[in-house]
Scaffold this motif. Structure first.
Motif, mmCIF file in Angstrom:
data_model
loop_
_atom_site.group_PDB
_atom_site.id
_atom_site.type_symbol
_atom_site.label_atom_id
_atom_site.label_comp_id
_atom_site.label_asym_id
_atom_site.label_seq_id
_atom_site.Cartn_x
_atom_site.Cartn_y
_atom_site.Cartn_z
ATOM 1 N N ARG A 126 -2.501 -26.637 -83.782
ATOM 2 C CA ARG A 126 -3.423 -25.623 -83.253
ATOM 3 C C ARG A 126 -4.418 -25.263 -84.344
ATOM 4 N NH1 ARG A 126 -4.288 -20.044 -82.850
ATOM 5 N NH2 ARG A 126 -4.762 -19.240 -80.767
ATOM 6 N N LEU A 127 -5.699 -25.162 -83.978
ATOM 7 C CA LEU A 127 -6.751 -24.775 -84.905
ATOM 8 C C LEU A 127 -7.488 -23.595 -84.303
ATOM 9 C CD1 LEU A 127 -6.955 -28.135 -84.277
ATOM 10 C CD2 LEU A 127 -8.195 -28.031 -86.429
ATOM 11 N N ALA A 128 -7.849 -22.617 -85.132
ATOM 12 C CA ALA A 128 -8.545 -21.438 -84.621
ATOM 13 C C ALA A 128 -9.547 -20.919 -85.631
ATOM 14 C CB ALA A 128 -7.546 -20.334 -84.262
ATOM 15 N N VAL A 129 -10.653 -20.416 -85.107
ATOM 16 C CA VAL A 129 -11.647 -19.693 -85.894
ATOM 17 C C VAL A 129 -11.828 -18.344 -85.206
ATOM 18 C CG1 VAL A 129 -14.076 -19.577 -86.553
ATOM 19 C CG2 VAL A 129 -12.832 -21.721 -86.787
ATOM 20 N N ARG A 130 -11.627 -17.278 -85.950
ATOM 21 C CA ARG A 130 -11.698 -15.929 -85.372
ATOM 22 C C ARG A 130 -12.611 -15.054 -86.222
ATOM 23 N NH1 ARG A 130 -6.554 -11.746 -84.607
ATOM 24 N NH2 ARG A 130 -7.709 -10.106 -83.487
ATOM 25 N N TYR A 131 -13.517 -14.348 -85.556
ATOM 26 C CA TYR A 131 -14.417 -13.424 -86.244
ATOM 27 C C TYR A 131 -14.301 -12.041 -85.587
ATOM 28 C CZ TYR A 131 -16.814 -16.762 -89.260
ATOM 29 O OH TYR A 131 -17.108 -17.681 -90.255
ATOM 30 N N ILE A 132 -13.974 -11.042 -86.399
ATOM 31 C CA ILE A 132 -13.845 -9.674 -85.922
ATOM 32 C C ILE A 132 -15.078 -8.904 -86.388
ATOM 33 C CG2 ILE A 132 -12.441 -7.580 -85.968
ATOM 34 C CD1 ILE A 132 -10.035 -9.398 -86.648
ATOM 35 N N ASN A 133 -15.891 -8.478 -85.451
ATOM 36 C CA ASN A 133 -17.130 -7.748 -85.740
ATOM 37 C C ASN A 133 -16.968 -6.275 -85.373
ATOM 38 O OD1 ASN A 133 -19.235 -10.138 -86.162
ATOM 39 N ND2 ASN A 133 -17.966 -10.668 -84.405
ATOM 40 N N ARG A 134 -17.545 -5.403 -86.192
ATOM 41 C CA ARG A 134 -17.616 -3.980 -85.873
ATOM 42 C C ARG A 134 -19.081 -3.562 -85.925
ATOM 43 N NH1 ARG A 134 -12.818 -4.046 -88.985
ATOM 44 N NH2 ARG A 134 -10.993 -3.509 -87.720
ATOM 45 N N ILE A 135 -19.593 -3.187 -84.769
ATOM 46 C CA ILE A 135 -21.002 -2.825 -84.634
ATOM 47 C C ILE A 135 -21.085 -1.314 -84.464
ATOM 48 C CG2 ILE A 135 -23.090 -3.172 -83.269
ATOM 49 C CD1 ILE A 135 -21.769 -5.840 -82.301
ATOM 50 N N VAL A 136 -21.691 -0.640 -85.424
ATOM 51 C CA VAL A 136 -21.766 0.820 -85.413
ATOM 52 C C VAL A 136 -23.032 1.255 -84.683
ATOM 53 C CG1 VAL A 136 -21.836 2.909 -86.827
ATOM 54 C CG2 VAL A 136 -20.446 0.958 -87.553
ATOM 55 N N VAL A 137 -22.857 2.083 -83.646
ATOM 56 C CA VAL A 137 -23.975 2.556 -82.822
ATOM 57 C C VAL A 137 -23.888 4.072 -82.705
ATOM 58 C CG1 VAL A 137 -23.990 0.390 -81.532
ATOM 59 C CG2 VAL A 137 -22.700 2.343 -80.644
ATOM 60 N N PRO A 138 -24.976 4.748 -82.321
ATOM 61 C CA PRO A 138 -24.937 6.206 -82.177
ATOM 62 C C PRO A 138 -23.956 6.652 -81.083
ATOM 63 C CG PRO A 138 -27.188 5.414 -82.303
ATOM 64 C CD PRO A 138 -26.321 4.205 -82.149
ATOM 65 N N GLN A 139 -23.347 7.785 -81.292
ATOM 66 C CA GLN A 139 -22.419 8.350 -80.317
ATOM 67 C C GLN A 139 -23.136 8.647 -78.996
ATOM 68 O OE1 GLN A 139 -19.123 8.894 -79.006
ATOM 69 N NE2 GLN A 139 -18.764 9.460 -81.147
ATOM 70 N N GLY A 140 -22.497 8.275 -77.893
ATOM 71 C CA GLY A 140 -23.010 8.632 -76.583
ATOM 72 C C GLY A 140 -24.069 7.720 -76.000
ATOM 73 N N GLU A 142 -25.772 4.265 -74.272
ATOM 74 C CA GLU A 142 -25.381 3.298 -73.257
ATOM 75 C C GLU A 142 -25.022 1.988 -73.964
ATOM 76 O OE1 GLU A 142 -25.000 3.565 -70.051
ATOM 77 O OE2 GLU A 142 -25.676 5.646 -69.851
ATOM 78 N N LEU A 143 -23.791 1.535 -73.802
ATOM 79 C CA LEU A 143 -23.353 0.325 -74.503
ATOM 80 C C LEU A 143 -24.108 -0.911 -74.036
ATOM 81 C CD1 LEU A 143 -19.495 0.833 -74.784
ATOM 82 C CD2 LEU A 143 -21.234 1.168 -76.538
ATOM 83 N N ASP A 144 -24.623 -0.871 -72.811
ATOM 84 C CA ASP A 144 -25.399 -2.012 -72.326
ATOM 85 C C ASP A 144 -26.639 -2.271 -73.175
ATOM 86 O OD1 ASP A 144 -23.571 -2.292 -70.357
ATOM 87 O OD2 ASP A 144 -24.817 -1.510 -68.739
ATOM 88 N N THR A 145 -27.053 -1.272 -73.942
ATOM 89 C CA THR A 145 -28.202 -1.446 -74.829
ATOM 90 C C THR A 145 -27.868 -2.407 -75.960
ATOM 91 O OG1 THR A 145 -28.897 0.823 -74.349
ATOM 92 C CG2 THR A 145 -29.883 -0.230 -76.279
ATOM 93 N N TYR A 146 -26.573 -2.513 -76.279
ATOM 94 C CA TYR A 146 -26.152 -3.289 -77.449
ATOM 95 C C TYR A 146 -25.342 -4.538 -77.093
ATOM 96 C CZ TYR A 146 -27.582 0.973 -79.787
ATOM 97 O OH TYR A 146 -28.318 2.041 -80.234
ATOM 98 N N LEU A 147 -24.592 -4.469 -76.004
ATOM 99 C CA LEU A 147 -23.743 -5.597 -75.639
ATOM 100 C C LEU A 147 -24.031 -6.051 -74.222
ATOM 101 C CD1 LEU A 147 -20.200 -4.588 -77.007
ATOM 102 C CD2 LEU A 147 -21.874 -6.117 -78.064
ATOM 103 N N ASN A 148 -23.911 -7.357 -74.022
ATOM 104 C CA ASN A 148 -24.034 -7.915 -72.680
ATOM 105 C C ASN A 148 -22.697 -7.945 -71.951
ATOM 106 O OD1 ASN A 148 -26.837 -8.436 -72.811
ATOM 107 N ND2 ASN A 148 -26.435 -10.241 -74.075
ATOM 108 N N LEU A 149 -21.645 -7.473 -72.599
ATOM 109 C CA LEU A 149 -20.371 -7.271 -71.929
ATOM 110 C C LEU A 149 -19.887 -5.881 -72.328
ATOM 111 C CD1 LEU A 149 -17.480 -9.192 -73.727
ATOM 112 C CD2 LEU A 149 -19.726 -8.913 -74.710
ATOM 113 N N SER A 150 -19.648 -5.036 -71.366
ATOM 114 C CA SER A 150 -19.231 -3.662 -71.613
ATOM 115 C C SER A 150 -18.645 -3.103 -70.331
ATOM 116 C CB SER A 150 -20.416 -2.803 -72.086
ATOM 117 O OG SER A 150 -21.424 -2.769 -71.100
#
Length: 245
Positions: A126-140, A142-150
């Protein structure tokens, strides 16, 4: 994929599960880990715990615990690299601040080669590549502004979002039946109370069994990395690109 100077990568991981002539023992792994002390001075065992409950005919509940040591977890002096040596294989993590894939992969290459020689690995399962991202956005926001999945809020039930977690399991059939991507997204605690930390965790793996051929292994790893990039780009919006460029 464009290079982002402020990439939101909290951790990048290359993980390999291997087959061996004889599976490594914990003692052998610990001895090998000690030989790497100059590069990885911090060491701790990787343990797993299991708890089982049973009911007697009289209705009494008893419990049993069991633990198993799976390997050794090594950390560099700066805490920016983590190497896990396990009875089933190994993984190498690049923590913040992230540099680039090319240098990360070149660091991993001799680590893998030496591990294969030391423990007589015969195959890659088994081979895997994993990337954990943390995207900091203002509180409150609309997440759709930043992600295409929410998450989609349910009608007028509530306009406030304090937390969510979602997982997508995506077969990558164009690469082969052995390829899958798992995408996790959710909210995490942010250092600033006026902000939200959005998790975007992309894990792309292949369960194709390969002979222990370095060129073939790295061809697949590079393929997994390219697919990870494609998923990341599809998941973020131009607003995030402007933030991290």
């Amino acid at each position: 994929m464009a290079h982002y100077n402020r990439a939101p990568i909290a951790e990048a991981v290359i993980d390999l599960q291997l087959g061996f002539e004889e599976q490594p023992t914990v003692t052998h792994l610990a001895k090998y880990a000690a030989s790497l002390r100059d590069s990885f001075p911090q060491s701790q065992r990787i343990n797993t715990f299991a708890l089982a409950f049973a009911a007697s005919n009289a209705g009494e509940i008893s419990s049993n615990t069991a633990s198993e040591t799976l390997g050794v977890r090594l950390t560099s002096s700066k805490g920016d690299r983590i190497l896990q040596l396990r009875r089933q294989g190994l993984s190498y993590s690049h923590m913040q601040p992230y540099s680039e894939w090319e240098s990360f992969a070149e660091e991993m290459r001799p680590i893998l080669e030496n591990f294969v020689l030391e423990f007589k690995a015969t195959s890659v399962n088994r081979l895997a590549v994993r990337y954990i991202n943390r995207i900091v956005v203002p509180q409150g926001v609309e997440l759709d502004t930043y992600l295409n999945l929410s998450p989609r809020l349910i009608g007028d039930v509530s306009a406030d979002l304090q937390g969510y977690f979602m997982q997508l399991v995506l077969p990558q059939k164009d690469l082969g039946v052995e390829y899958t991507a798992i995408v996790n997204s959710g909210l995490e605690a942010a250092p600033d109370p006026k902000a939200m930390a959005v998790l975007l965790d992309i894990d792309v793996f292949c369960t194709k069994q390969l002979a222990m051929d370095s060129a073939a292994v790295w061809d697949v790893l590079y393929q997994l990395r390219e697919r990870k990039n494609k998923i990341f780009e599809a998941a973020i919006t131009d607003e995030v690109r402007r933030m991290i460029e």
